[in-house]
Write a protein that holds these residues in place. Structure first.
Motif, PDB file in Angstrom:
ATOM      1  N   ARG A   4       3.586  14.873 -12.834  1.00  0.00           N
ATOM      2  CA  ARG A   4       2.557  15.569 -13.624  1.00  0.00           C
ATOM      3  C   ARG A   4       2.653  17.083 -13.428  1.00  0.00           C
ATOM      4  NH1 ARG A   4      -0.971  15.672 -17.910  1.00  0.00           N
ATOM      5  NH2 ARG A   4      -2.902  16.732 -17.365  1.00  0.00           N
ATOM      6  N   MET A   5       2.858  17.471 -12.172  1.00  0.00           N
ATOM      7  CA  MET A   5       2.898  18.911 -11.911  1.00  0.00           C
ATOM      8  C   MET A   5       4.132  19.545 -12.548  1.00  0.00           C
ATOM      9  SD  MET A   5       2.328  20.926  -8.391  1.00  0.00           S
ATOM     10  CE  MET A   5       2.313  22.711  -8.439  1.00  0.00           C
ATOM     11  N   LEU A  17       0.825  -1.206   0.000  1.00  0.00           N
ATOM     12  CA  LEU A  17       0.000   0.000   0.000  1.00  0.00           C
ATOM     13  C   LEU A  17       0.864   1.263   0.000  1.00  0.00           C
ATOM     14  CD1 LEU A  17      -3.034   0.800   0.155  1.00  0.00           C
ATOM     15  CD2 LEU A  17      -2.730   1.027   2.619  1.00  0.00           C
ATOM     16  N   GLY A  18       1.879   1.247   0.877  1.00  0.00           N
ATOM     17  CA  GLY A  18       2.779   2.396   0.959  1.00  0.00           C
ATOM     18  C   GLY A  18       3.470   2.627  -0.376  1.00  0.00           C
ATOM     19  N   GLY A  39       2.301   1.837  -3.267  1.00  0.00           N
ATOM     20  CA  GLY A  39       1.290   2.416  -4.167  1.00  0.00           C
ATOM     21  C   GLY A  39       1.155   3.907  -3.934  1.00  0.00           C
ATOM     22  N   MET A  40       1.120   4.276  -2.644  1.00  0.00           N
ATOM     23  CA  MET A  40       0.992   5.719  -2.330  1.00  0.00           C
ATOM     24  C   MET A  40       2.185   6.486  -2.875  1.00  0.00           C
ATOM     25  SD  MET A  40      -0.374   5.883   1.556  1.00  0.00           S
ATOM     26  CE  MET A  40      -1.728   4.907   2.140  1.00  0.00           C
ATOM     27  N   VAL A  47       1.849   6.945  -6.552  1.00  0.00           N
ATOM     28  CA  VAL A  47       0.899   7.991  -6.905  1.00  0.00           C
ATOM     29  C   VAL A  47       1.499   9.367  -6.623  1.00  0.00           C
ATOM     30  CG1 VAL A  47      -1.327   9.019  -6.342  1.00  0.00           C
ATOM     31  CG2 VAL A  47      -1.125   6.542  -6.601  1.00  0.00           C
ATOM     32  N   LEU A  60       2.069  12.391  -9.197  1.00  0.00           N
ATOM     33  CA  LEU A  60       1.564  13.758  -9.029  1.00  0.00           C
ATOM     34  C   LEU A  60       2.678  14.777  -9.216  1.00  0.00           C
ATOM     35  CD1 LEU A  60      -0.908  13.371  -6.028  1.00  0.00           C
ATOM     36  CD2 LEU A  60      -1.466  13.856  -8.401  1.00  0.00           C
ATOM     37  N   ILE A  61       3.831  14.486  -8.599  1.00  0.00           N
ATOM     38  CA  ILE A  61       4.954  15.429  -8.731  1.00  0.00           C
ATOM     39  C   ILE A  61       5.385  15.514 -10.192  1.00  0.00           C
ATOM     40  CG2 ILE A  61       7.387  15.785  -8.151  1.00  0.00           C
ATOM     41  CD1 ILE A  61       6.747  14.671  -5.379  1.00  0.00           C
TER      42      ILE A  61
END
Lengths: 371, 666
Positions: B32-33, B18-19, B21-22, B25, B29-30
């Protein structure tokens, strides 16, 4: 009695709180206030001041919640879930009677939004459920059905409101807890495959306007004046910020009304325009610290309930963050999910700070001697 | 305990998944930005600027049109107006209701606005109100600023100080059509209140008069509200157009024409400058520049005096006897000597047909010297027939007939100078000698416009290939024209003939004699027959023109130049159905020429004429009012009493054998 309370072990108890994380939370919330101040055109009114007061009160409440032992939550898990579910049902019934959709439950002094609390209650209830389920039984059908029912009931009620974002959030929280509890991986894989296989069917069942929304998400430029407008303007705001932004109070997309919902769902774009990539990194990295801390708390926690609670809540927080930021960057369709701690709005802030208070409760318990 | 340990182990494993995966993501995000803000940053910065900054057009002021002395013929006055852009309107009913609160819009206005919206493309602005006074405009600016689609604009309205007198020459301006916008793609064309030239010089010279739009850079909100001005690029007003026209002379000529359906042209023989080019009656271009009321438009169209036609350039008339100047020059060129002559007894026989002279009893002996003053038809039948049609046509073209000139006019008729080749091409028939006879006296196929006659006169007067011009070139340099190549002796004979027309006792235009001491006018009359006179009628005596209905009367023509000693001005006058050139057209030419030398004397002649015209107008208005009332009363009568429902018998007046001159223009 009073003196006993006052002379209690306050200093010891307070010292067990994760102050560095609290500092990070304040840093995030404070930055949020700065952004709201700019969003209002350089004014405390109408958002920054209100949000600041709210933040201060709820932060204190969070510290109070952090002092409650996780065992208490274990005992109260079912009642809390029951009450929130009843609240959701009540909202739905009230809406039926008054002939409109409603999300609020007006209980005199404040308006409560049961669906917000359900995001937390679902994690609490499932953690409680798996705490007492013997190991190895997780994947059995008779153990799966109650868990799925626990998720499906509130998710369905919230969908009826209709509030897709919150329903997804509740489902995500529940499914993550199931995953962490040890439900077999093949179940998730096959569920995923089934979902993909069902997509054409779902597509055929969607209304035209819903299809249009999805198509617009895939290519916002097809509808620059309509529904694609939000995504396009948000991307323009973020992109035009560049590395270090246009400067505090200098955002044009936000101040000239090009950006919709600039103080709530699209506050990340409002921020990015004025603070640029650096501001974005600041928020993402600070939240990364909080999430990392949440995972560590879960890994150190004693007992399945506390582990599931801590990581389930951390995942819920992550879901908020990820969906919101992906939405403003054009990676996800427009779903009404605010950015935790930063967006303007009492309800969401309350949920997030309660969530953090619960994790802190677990963290404090981890540090207790003799555990 | 091992159970708990296994649980913890499984949890830890999945927590790492899970970690992970986070983290993935978060990295996305970084990434993409970074992509949006660093790699695509420039594009989005541009998009953000495009959002924020709006360029607003500043329409240029239209260039003035002035006369040769700098007196304004067309200028601008500020016009505060309210326009509506249908494309931007959210709720039309609410918007109009809002306007009605501020301005007095009546029902008719609203109907018109709705009709305009219905027929125009959505992006074309629709006029809501114009000519607002300043307080109303200021109020509008405040009160409708937030209503999408409504635009108070400060435009410029075109003003023609002299109105009718210059209507045909200058034309008028109007709103661009959707077709013009689609063709030119100039954003100015859909700017509220912007006007372009629709006719005349305004249309022909639109490009120069229009100017270049300026731009106002403003910062606007998403709702289009202006936050502040960021900068301006001034508009470049259209160029001032200087014409060769003399405003005062043109005004004088127009007044002198009274209520005739007529045209007057005055040309400078040396430079080709058109000093006056007036066609009456006309319309008021000031009204045309806004919106022509339907009633007025209908009246203009139905008026038998053709106020919508620029007779000076577009009207076509048989030149009649004025053409005898051409025939005379052609005869001289062909070797006919001035002393050769004919005996005129009023008739000329060719085969079984008889051609008549305008003098029933005949002129007796006529040679070249008396042929022009007496305008003896028999003389020209004889020598026209002798030299042939092609010689006449060649001379006509040399003198400027049958062609269009390089002039900034919306339209020009070329007329027809017929010859053998033309007849063959047009009718697939050989030329007949009878047609030569007709042509020699300016009847039959030959057809000209008043401008060509003026040019012809100027060429005869100066001996040069004068080309007319309307635009005064910068610096005003006089053009140099080639000689026509006609021997001076020939020209002298014709000029003397023209002198005698006016100044000798036998002339047909003795009324055109100049009242100005030391100035002599030379000219030639023309009376162009409109109907055919039958043999029957001749026996019973030709009806006097005055007794005929207006439409059947002859056209009156007169061409002249002055002063005779050193020709300076050439003039052509045509009065539609004006009966006789000598009697009616010549005095107008005389007065117009007089105005050039002694304005006071010419002005004095105006008073009785204008009194007469005013009296006639009054009488007509009274009759019209009477007719209107009768019509109204008749409409109220029961149908069995109504006489107008029974159609009166119609009589075909026109002779079916009458030669109808071909009027196509090729």
């Amino acid at each position: 009695m009073l003196s006993a309370l006052l002379n209690g072990p306050w200093r010891r108890e307070l010292s067990r709180l994760p102050w560095s994380i609290i500092a990070v939370i304040v840093a995030l919330g404070g930055f949020g206030l700065v952004i709201l101040y700019s969003a209002a055109g350089g004014s405390l009114d109408p958002w920054a001041l209100k949000q600041g007061i709210r933040f201060a009160i709820l932060l204190t409440a969070m510290l109070g919640l952090a002092l409650i032992k996780p065992d208490t939550w274990l005992r109260l898990a079912w009642p809390i879930y029951g009450v929130v579910l009843a609240g959701l049902l009540g909202v739905e019934l009230l809406g039926q009677i008054s002939g409109g959709s409603q999300r609020w439950l007006d209980i005199g002094i404040i308006q409560l939004q049961p669906s917000e609390f359900m995001k937390l209650a679902i994690v609490l209830a499932l953690a409680r459920y798996y705490q007492f389920l013997p190991r190895g039984y997780e994947t059995r059908l008779n153990a799966l059905i109650p868990a799925l029912a626990l998720i499906a009931a509130p998710a369905a009620l919230v969908m009826l409101q209709p509030d897709l974002g919150t329903a997804l959030s509740i489902t995500f929280g529940g499914v993550v807890v199931m995953f962490l509890a040890g439900v077999r991986l093949w179940l998730f894989v096959s569920a995923g495959v089934a979902a993909i296989a069902a997509m054409p069917l779902a597509w055929s069942m969607l209304h035209d306007y819903q299809r249009k929304r999805v198509l617009i998400f895939l290519d916002p430029s097809t509808d620059p004046r309509g529904a694609g407008y939000h995504i396009t303007q948000s991307k323009i705001a973020i992109g035009s910020g560049g590395l270090d932004g246009k400067g505090f109070l200098n955002g044009t997309q936000s101040h000239l009304d090009y950006l919709p919902e600039l103080q709530t769902d699209f506050i990340f774009a409002t921020m990015a325009e004025e603070w640029g990539l650096l501001g974005g990194l600041y928020i993402i990295l600070l939240f990364g610290v909080v999430l990392f801390w949440g995972i560590r708390v879960a890994l150190q926690a004693k007992g399945q309930f506390q582990r599931l609670l801590a990581l389930g809540l951390t995942a819920t927080l992550f879901f908020y963050l990820a969906i919101n930021m992906m939405m403003v960057m054009g990676l996800a369709p427009v779903v009404g999910i605010p950015l935790p701690l930063i967006s303007y709005g009492g309800s969401a802030m309350m949920t997030v700070l309660i969530l953090l208070g619960l994790i802190m409760g677990v963290a404090r318990h981890n540090k207790m001697p003799g555990n | 305990m091992s159970n708990e340990a296994a649980r913890e182990q499984s949890f830890t494993r999945r927590a790492f998944v899970l970690g992970g995966g986070m983290a993935a993501v978060g990295a996305t995000l970084i990434g993409r930005m970074t992509w949006l803000s660093i790699f695509e940053g420039e594009r989005y910065q541009l998009a953000s600027e495009e959002n924020r900054v709006q360029l607003r057009l500043i329409p240029p002021r239209r260039g003035w049109i002035v006369d040769r002395n700098g007196k304004p013929l067309a200028l601008n006055k500020p016009d505060y107006r309210l326009e509506l852009i249908p494309e931007q309107v959210v709720d039309l009913d609410a918007t109009l209701a809002r306007v009605t609160k501020i301005l007095n819009l009546d029902f008719a206005d609203e109907l018109r606005i709705r009709a305009d919206i219905a027929i125009q493309p959505r992006y074309m602005p629709v006029e809501v109100a114009r000519d607002l006074d300043w307080p109303a405009f200021a109020a509008l600016n405040v009160q409708v600023a937030d209503v999408p689609g409504l635009q108070p604009v400060r435009a410029f309205a075109r003003v023609y100080p002299d109105g009718d007198q210059f209507a045909h020459l200058l034309g008028y301006v109007g709103a661009p059509t959707p077709e013009q916008y689609r063709e030119q793609k100039d954003p100015l064309l859909i700017f509220p209140g912007f006007r372009i030239g629709k006719d005349g010089i305004e249309r022909h010279e639109d490009k120069g008069l229009r100017g270049t739009a300026g731009a106002l850079k403003v910062e606007v909100t998403a709702r289009g509200k202006v936050i502040r001005e960021l900068g301006t690029r001034a508009d470049k007003p259209g160029e001032t157009l200087k014409l060769t026209i003399d405003r005062d002379l043109q005004n004088y000529a127009a007044r002198r024409l009274g209520d005739n359906s007529a045209s007057v042209i005055v040309i400078d023989c040396e430079t080709g400058d058109i000093l006056t080019m007036v066609s009456m009656p006309a319309y008021d271009p000031n009204l045309f520049s806004t919106r022509v009321p339907a009633k007025l438009w209908k009246e203009l169209q139905e008026n038998d005096h053709n106020p919508l036609l620029n007779k000076s350039a577009m009207g076509l008339y048989p030149p009649g006897s004025t053409f005898k100047l051409v025939t005379t020059l052609a005869a001289l060129e062909a070797g006919v000597t001035p002393d050769q002559g004919v005996i005129c007894n009023g008739r000329y026989r060719l085969g079984n047909n008889t051609w008549h002279c305008h003098s029933r009893r005949g002129h007796g002996h006529v040679d070249m010297h008396s042929a022009l003053p007496k305008s003896c038809d028999i003389y020209f039948y004889q020598y026209g027939r002798q030299i042939g049609i092609d010689a006449i046509a060649t001379m006509a073209r040399r003198l400027g007939l049958g062609q269009k000139y390089e002039l900034p006019l919306a339209g020009q008729a070329a007329g027809i100078v017929p010859d053998r080749a033309w007849k063959l091409k047009r009718y697939k028939k050989d030329w007949g000698i009878g047609e030569t006879l007709n042509s020699a006296i300016g009847q039959g196929y030959i057809i000209t416009n008043p401008l060509q006659l003026a040019v012809m006169t100027a060429r005869i007067a100066s001996g040069k290939a004068v080309m007319p011009r309307l635009m005064m070139p910068a610096g005003g340099a006089a053009p140099v024209f080639d000689s026509l190549g006609i021997p001076e002796a020939h020209l002298a004979i014709v000029r003397q003939g023209m002198f005698d027309v006016v100044n000798s006792g036998m002339g047909t235009a003795r009324g055109a004699r100049s009242p100005v001491g030391g100035i002599h006018i030379a000219g030639k009359t023309g009376t162009a027959q409109v109907r055919r006179i039958t043999a029957e009628e001749r026996r019973h005596g030709v009806k006097r023109n005055e007794a005929l209905p207006w439409k059947q009367r002859d056209h009156a023509l007169f061409v002249a130049f002055a002063p005779t000693e050193s020709p300076r001005y050439a003039v052509s006058v045509i009065i539609e159905h004006g009966i006789a050139g000598g009697k009616y057209a010549a005095p107008i030419a005389r007065d117009v020429l007089t105005y050039l030398f002694e304005p006071e004397r010419a002005l004095a002649a105006l008073a009785p004429i204008e009194r007469e015209v005013a009296a006639r107008r009054e009488e007509n208005a009274r009759l019209q009012a009477l007719a209107d009332t009768t019509q109204d009363q008749q409409a109220l009568m029961p149908s069995w009493l109504r006489t107008d429902l029974v159609a009166p018998p119609t009589f075909e007046i026109a002779d079916p054998d009458a030669p109808v001159p071909p009027r196509d223009d090729n």
